[in-house]
Design a protein around this motif. Structure first.
Motif, PDB file in Angstrom:
ATOM      1  N   MET A 104       0.834  -1.198   0.000  1.00 42.17           N
ATOM      2  CA  MET A 104       0.000   0.000   0.000  1.00 42.17           C
ATOM      3  C   MET A 104       0.870   1.250   0.000  1.00 42.17           C
ATOM      4  N   VAL A 105       0.417   2.270  -0.670  1.00 44.88           N
ATOM      5  CA  VAL A 105       1.201   3.497  -0.827  1.00 44.88           C
ATOM      6  C   VAL A 105       0.845   4.520   0.243  1.00 44.88           C
ATOM      7  N   PHE A 106      -0.440   4.713   0.500  1.00 47.13           N
ATOM      8  CA  PHE A 106      -0.881   5.769   1.403  1.00 47.13           C
ATOM      9  C   PHE A 106      -1.344   5.268   2.774  1.00 47.13           C
ATOM     10  N   LEU A 107      -1.972   4.127   2.829  1.00 50.34           N
ATOM     11  CA  LEU A 107      -2.671   3.698   4.039  1.00 50.34           C
ATOM     12  C   LEU A 107      -1.947   2.621   4.850  1.00 50.34           C
ATOM     13  N   GLN A 108      -0.726   2.262   4.455  1.00 50.37           N
ATOM     14  CA  GLN A 108      -0.019   1.178   5.150  1.00 50.37           C
ATOM     15  C   GLN A 108       0.172   1.449   6.646  1.00 50.37           C
ATOM     16  N   PRO A 109       0.627   2.640   7.059  1.00 47.02           N
ATOM     17  CA  PRO A 109       0.797   2.879   8.509  1.00 47.02           C
ATOM     18  C   PRO A 109      -0.520   2.746   9.280  1.00 47.02           C
ATOM     19  N   LEU A 110      -1.598   3.285   8.724  1.00 51.86           N
ATOM     20  CA  LEU A 110      -2.894   3.189   9.392  1.00 51.86           C
ATOM     21  C   LEU A 110      -3.362   1.742   9.461  1.00 51.86           C
ATOM     22  N   PHE A 111      -3.171   1.003   8.381  1.00 49.77           N
ATOM     23  CA  PHE A 111      -3.572  -0.399   8.372  1.00 49.77           C
ATOM     24  C   PHE A 111      -2.758  -1.207   9.380  1.00 49.77           C
ATOM     25  N   ASP A 112      -1.448  -0.959   9.449  1.00 50.89           N
ATOM     26  CA  ASP A 112      -0.595  -1.684  10.402  1.00 50.89           C
ATOM     27  C   ASP A 112      -1.051  -1.439  11.833  1.00 50.89           C
ATOM     28  N   TRP A 113      -1.442  -0.193  12.118  1.00 50.63           N
ATOM     29  CA  TRP A 113      -1.905   0.147  13.470  1.00 50.63           C
ATOM     30  C   TRP A 113      -3.206  -0.577  13.797  1.00 50.63           C
ATOM     31  N   ILE A 114      -4.143  -0.573  12.848  1.00 50.90           N
ATOM     32  CA  ILE A 114      -5.430  -1.249  13.059  1.00 50.90           C
ATOM     33  C   ILE A 114      -5.230  -2.756  13.188  1.00 50.90           C
ATOM     34  N   GLU A 115      -4.328  -3.303  12.371  1.00 49.48           N
ATOM     35  CA  GLU A 115      -4.070  -4.741  12.434  1.00 49.48           C
ATOM     36  C   GLU A 115      -3.461  -5.129  13.783  1.00 49.48           C
ATOM     37  N   SER A 116      -2.549  -4.319  14.282  1.00 50.79           N
ATOM     38  CA  SER A 116      -1.915  -4.637  15.562  1.00 50.79           C
ATOM     39  C   SER A 116      -2.878  -4.502  16.730  1.00 50.79           C
ATOM     40  N   ARG A 117      -3.837  -3.582  16.619  1.00 50.41           N
ATOM     41  CA  ARG A 117      -4.776  -3.348  17.709  1.00 50.41           C
ATOM     42  C   ARG A 117      -6.002  -4.253  17.643  1.00 50.41           C
ATOM     43  N   PHE A 118      -6.502  -4.493  16.437  1.00 47.17           N
ATOM     44  CA  PHE A 118      -7.795  -5.167  16.307  1.00 47.17           C
ATOM     45  C   PHE A 118      -7.762  -6.404  15.414  1.00 47.17           C
ATOM     46  N   GLY A 119      -6.586  -6.752  14.883  1.00 47.74           N
ATOM     47  CA  GLY A 119      -6.498  -7.849  13.928  1.00 47.74           C
ATOM     48  C   GLY A 119      -7.036  -9.168  14.448  1.00 47.74           C
ATOM     49  N   GLU A 120      -6.816  -9.449  15.719  1.00 48.20           N
ATOM     50  CA  GLU A 120      -7.247 -10.727  16.285  1.00 48.20           C
ATOM     51  C   GLU A 120      -8.679 -10.685  16.818  1.00 48.20           C
ATOM     52  N   SER A 121      -9.211  -9.489  17.013  1.00 41.08           N
ATOM     53  CA  SER A 121     -10.548  -9.373  17.596  1.00 41.08           C
ATOM     54  C   SER A 121     -11.643  -9.166  16.550  1.00 41.08           C
ATOM     55  N   ILE A 122     -11.268  -8.692  15.352  1.00 46.52           N
ATOM     56  CA  ILE A 122     -12.262  -8.449  14.304  1.00 46.52           C
ATOM     57  C   ILE A 122     -12.443  -9.706  13.481  1.00 46.52           C
ATOM     58  N   ASN A 123     -13.672 -10.189  13.445  1.00 45.31           N
ATOM     59  CA  ASN A 123     -13.965 -11.329  12.579  1.00 45.31           C
ATOM     60  C   ASN A 123     -13.888 -10.913  11.115  1.00 45.31           C
ATOM     61  N   HIS A 124     -13.461 -11.832  10.263  1.00 49.37           N
ATOM     62  CA  HIS A 124     -13.352 -11.563   8.829  1.00 49.37           C
ATOM     63  C   HIS A 124     -12.425 -10.371   8.561  1.00 49.37           C
ATOM     64  N   PHE A 125     -11.287 -10.338   9.262  1.00 48.78           N
ATOM     65  CA  PHE A 125     -10.339  -9.235   9.080  1.00 48.78           C
ATOM     66  C   PHE A 125      -9.805  -9.144   7.642  1.00 48.78           C
ATOM     67  N   PRO A 126      -9.705 -10.256   6.894  1.00 48.33           N
ATOM     68  CA  PRO A 126      -9.288 -10.124   5.487  1.00 48.33           C
ATOM     69  C   PRO A 126     -10.164  -9.165   4.674  1.00 48.33           C
ATOM     70  N   LEU A 127     -11.437  -9.041   5.052  1.00 48.28           N
ATOM     71  CA  LEU A 127     -12.307  -8.087   4.370  1.00 48.28           C
ATOM     72  C   LEU A 127     -11.865  -6.656   4.650  1.00 48.28           C
ATOM     73  N   VAL A 128     -11.454  -6.409   5.888  1.00 51.97           N
ATOM     74  CA  VAL A 128     -10.926  -5.088   6.250  1.00 51.97           C
ATOM     75  C   VAL A 128      -9.667  -4.787   5.436  1.00 51.97           C
ATOM     76  N   GLU A 129      -8.801  -5.796   5.324  1.00 50.93           N
ATOM     77  CA  GLU A 129      -7.569  -5.632   4.539  1.00 50.93           C
ATOM     78  C   GLU A 129      -7.888  -5.357   3.075  1.00 50.93           C
ATOM     79  N   LEU A 130      -8.884  -6.059   2.547  1.00 46.71           N
ATOM     80  CA  LEU A 130      -9.295  -5.845   1.157  1.00 46.71           C
ATOM     81  C   LEU A 130      -9.773  -4.415   0.945  1.00 46.71           C
ATOM     82  N   ILE A 131     -10.556  -3.914   1.876  1.00 47.41           N
ATOM     83  CA  ILE A 131     -11.076  -2.547   1.754  1.00 47.41           C
ATOM     84  C   ILE A 131      -9.942  -1.537   1.800  1.00 47.41           C
ATOM     85  N   PHE A 132      -8.995  -1.723   2.723  1.00 47.08           N
ATOM     86  CA  PHE A 132      -7.849  -0.812   2.817  1.00 47.08           C
ATOM     87  C   PHE A 132      -7.026  -0.840   1.532  1.00 47.08           C
TER      88      PHE A 132
END
Length: 212
Positions: free
Chosen positions: A1-29
């Motif tokens: 990712m060019v623009f949103l990688q830092p934000l995505f990394d932060w969300i993944e580290s905080r909520f990656g294990e608690s959000i069901n279907h996290f691959p969908l979140v990654e797809l959207i980002f």
């Protein structure tokens, strides 16, 4: 990712294990990030067009211009979400020859099968997601057509875009082409057009009250 990688990394580290279907979140980002890249090229081209228009002293309707740019961003995002997913992009896809029998031609069969899975998330996303994603299509198409607007013309644009997406998914083998998607997308487009007509009715009613 060019623009949103830092934000995505932060969300993944905080909520990656608690959000069901996290691959969908990654797809959207990923889709939003790639959309920004292509949207920049659109803005450059559009900027040149407006500069020429201004030089010729032709009027620019800025409200319509804003809606047009939002609509273009939405179209690009929609294509990335549905066709150029994961590692696929315009630069690396190729046409894959397959028989037409691989298309799901019979309505609602595949959607009904999703209710038999371990989770109903896929069913709800396939049904309501396909509808909701195309509500802006109906509203935006109706708004941008201005005086040439008709319900059927706006609906035709939504159907055409949905058909194009299903065709690209089939040709590039980046998704499953399903008649259900076309049906649900059409319903979403119709809802968007109805919302546009309601907004126009409310606006005219407000204008009439303002002048009386």
């Amino acid at each position: 990712m060019v623009f949103l990688q830092p934000l995505f990394d932060w969300i993944e580290s905080r909520f990656g294990e608690s959000i069901n279907h996290f691959p969908l979140v990654e797809l959207i980002f990923h889709s939003i990030d790639q959309t920004f890249v292509y949207f920049i090229f659109w803005l450059i081209g559009r900027g040149v067009f407006l500069a020429v228009k201004k030089k010729k002293k032709q009027p620019i309707k800025w409200r319509r211009e804003i809606v047009l740019n939002v609509f273009i961003f939405y179209i690009l995002l929609l294509i990335h979400l549905t066709v150029f997913r994961e590692d696929n992009s315009i630069m690396n896809v190729s046409i894959v020859m397959r028989p037409l029998s691989e298309i799901n031609w019979i309505p609602f069969v595949e959607t009904a099968k999703l209710t038999q899975g371990t989770s109903l998330f896929d069913y709800y996303y396939n049904l309501y997601g396909n509808i909701l994603w195309f509500v802006p299509m109906g509203f935006g198409a109706a708004y941008l057509m201005k005086r040439k607007y008709t319900f059927l013309r706006s609906l035709g644009i939504g159907i055409a875009v949905s058909f194009l997406i299903e065709t690209m998914q089939f040709l590039f083998f980046t998704g499953v082409s399903d008649i259900d998607d076309l049906i649900f997308n059409t319903i979403g487009t119709m809802i968007g057009i109805v919302l546009f007509e309601i907004s126009q009715w409310l606006y005219k009613k407000w204008q009439n009250k303002k002048t009386t």
